[in-house]
Scaffold this active site. Sequence first.
Site, PDB file in Angstrom:
ATOM      1  CE1 TYR A 146      -3.804   2.820   0.542  1.00  0.00           C
ATOM      2  CE2 TYR A 146      -3.002   3.237   2.674  1.00  0.00           C
ATOM      3  CZ  TYR A 146      -3.281   3.368   1.770  1.00  0.00           C
ATOM      4  OH  TYR A 146      -4.368   4.329   1.521  1.00  0.00           O
ATOM      5  CG  ASP A 241       5.160   3.454   0.458  1.00  0.00           C
ATOM      6  OD1 ASP A 241       6.253   4.518   1.461  1.00  0.00           O
ATOM      7  OD2 ASP A 241       4.754   3.175   0.334  1.00  0.00           O
ATOM      8  CE  LYS A 274       2.585   4.215   8.231  1.00  0.00           C
ATOM      9  NZ  LYS A 274       1.105   3.998   8.732  1.00  0.00           N
TER      10      LYS A 274
HETATM   11  C1  LIG Z   1       3.442   1.629   3.313  1.00  0.00           C
HETATM   12  C2  LIG Z   1       2.896   3.465   2.872  1.00  0.00           C
HETATM   13  N1  LIG Z   1       3.046   4.169   2.615  1.00  0.00           N
HETATM   14  C3  LIG Z   1       1.943   4.868   2.672  1.00  0.00           C
HETATM   15  C4  LIG Z   1       1.217   5.433   3.325  1.00  0.00           C
HETATM   16  C5  LIG Z   1      -0.048   6.824   3.154  1.00  0.00           C
HETATM   17  O1  LIG Z   1       0.288   6.730   4.499  1.00  0.00           O
HETATM   18  P1  LIG Z   1      -0.671   7.948   4.751  1.00  0.00           P
HETATM   19  O2  LIG Z   1      -1.591   7.666   5.565  1.00  0.00           O
HETATM   20  O3  LIG Z   1       0.076   8.933   5.968  1.00  0.00           O
HETATM   21  O4  LIG Z   1      -1.552   8.636   3.652  1.00  0.00           O
HETATM   22  C6  LIG Z   1       0.901   3.653   4.296  1.00  0.00           C
HETATM   23  C7  LIG Z   1      -0.114   3.986   5.491  1.00  0.00           C
HETATM   24  O5  LIG Z   1      -0.430   3.502   6.310  1.00  0.00           O
HETATM   25  C8  LIG Z   1       1.616   3.301   4.086  1.00  0.00           C
HETATM   26  O6  LIG Z   1       1.986   2.161   4.803  1.00  0.00           O
END
Ligand SMILES: Cc1ncc(COP(=O)(O)O)c(C=O)c1O
Length: 432
Positions: A146, A241, A274
């Site tokens: 994700y 990511d 995060k």
């Molecule tokens: C790996 C990863 N990328 C992107 C996101 C998106 O982040 P946000 O919820 O701060 O938009 C998340 C959210 O859990 C994530 O786990």
Amino acid sequence: MSTETTTNAALFARAQKVIPGGVNSPVRAFRAVGGTPRFITRAQGAYLFDAEGRRYIDYIGSWGPMILGHGHPAVLEAVHRAVDEGLSFGAPTEREVELAEEILSLVPSMDQLRLVSSGTEAAMSALRLARGATGRSKIIKFEGCYHGHADALLVKAGSGLATFGHPTSAGVPAEVVQHTLVLEYNNVAQLEEAFALHGASLACVMIEPIAGNMNFVRASVPFMRRLRELCSQHGALLVFDEVMSGFRVALGSAQSLYAKAIPGFEPDVSVFGKVIGGGMPLAAFGGKRAVMEQLAPLGPVYQAGTLSGNPVATACGLATLREIRKPGYFEALASSTRSLLEGLLAAARDSGVPMVGDCEGGMIGFFFADRLPQNYSEVMATDKERFNRFFHAMLDRGVYLAPAMYEAGFVSSAHTAQDIAATCRAAREAFA
Ligand SMILES: Cc1ncc(COP(=O)(O)O)c(C=O)c1O
């Protein structure tokens, strides 16, 4: 107004009248596990307290950011001081520079970064940057990873490697995902085939190096090595990511672990969120100078944000990073996480329950299965009914796990050996 008689159920009923599903992010609604979400009134250290005054040992940590636990004094002090100085200026501040310097000092693959307000925004911006820098449109992502909810990334696999993806959300036009190819995680043969077919038109491959959105699945070292080689050969950018894994699995993030296993290994672009915000809305994306200079105002790739680099968020993030870089911090965190995993696995083994798990730094995952899943289909084939029963049995015993079997768990440095032992005792009771 909350009163002493307010219950989670009453709050949830009230919430559902004014907020779709009663929540501001779907997984909070407990749909995967059933039951009533807990409405949290406050948190301290390793604990959450709900509207009914119940205490829970928190293994979600706001879905990752709260690596120090809740209410860490150094973080609170920094935030209070920043609040007194002003909430938002819409102009540059020294603290943004300090935070950028701090992050860059820990992640040698990046020369520069830009701060944004959410992981979604960071991943979306990284994607635009990769496309702008390469002049190419097509991208690869992996099933089960994700990257936030930008249109181009809400996509599931098409019928074969020649066909691109289908939207996973209403409201995403098919044309928007027609450049996104979705592959199976850890499948080297499929990766090679995809590059053979599309290599010359690929802008980037985006991956969660340790995937936390299909519980906890690591990209294998051979898979990552081949992915790096293929990206370099074909001129596609490798985008890590690390919104979840960043500063969570190791001080140098997941990329530092792959760099140990694969000499010279670096992603081209990295995305963080995060932990770098310590619980405030803050995220970042960065890479080598030549790529980052494609961004406005220097280059042609547009990206901006009213609250980007917000002074309170940067204070919170900086204070958090300064704590986790203290000597021995990650060793202690990793050892707590490992003892939790070992305790849970021992409890399962003694009860004859098939369970496997993995952990790294302060991130943990477990599955009701006989062997560790390597991709999304294998995660989805693990025992969901048993997970859901376990989730509720633990919640009843004051342990707050992520309310879905496809989510990773998070341990903080506020979790004591007693908290871990209490969690493992609760697991034994739950299995019994
Ligand atoms: C790996 C990863 N990328 C992107 C996101 C998106 O982040 P946000 O919820 O701060 O938009 C998340 C959210 O859990 C994530 O786990």
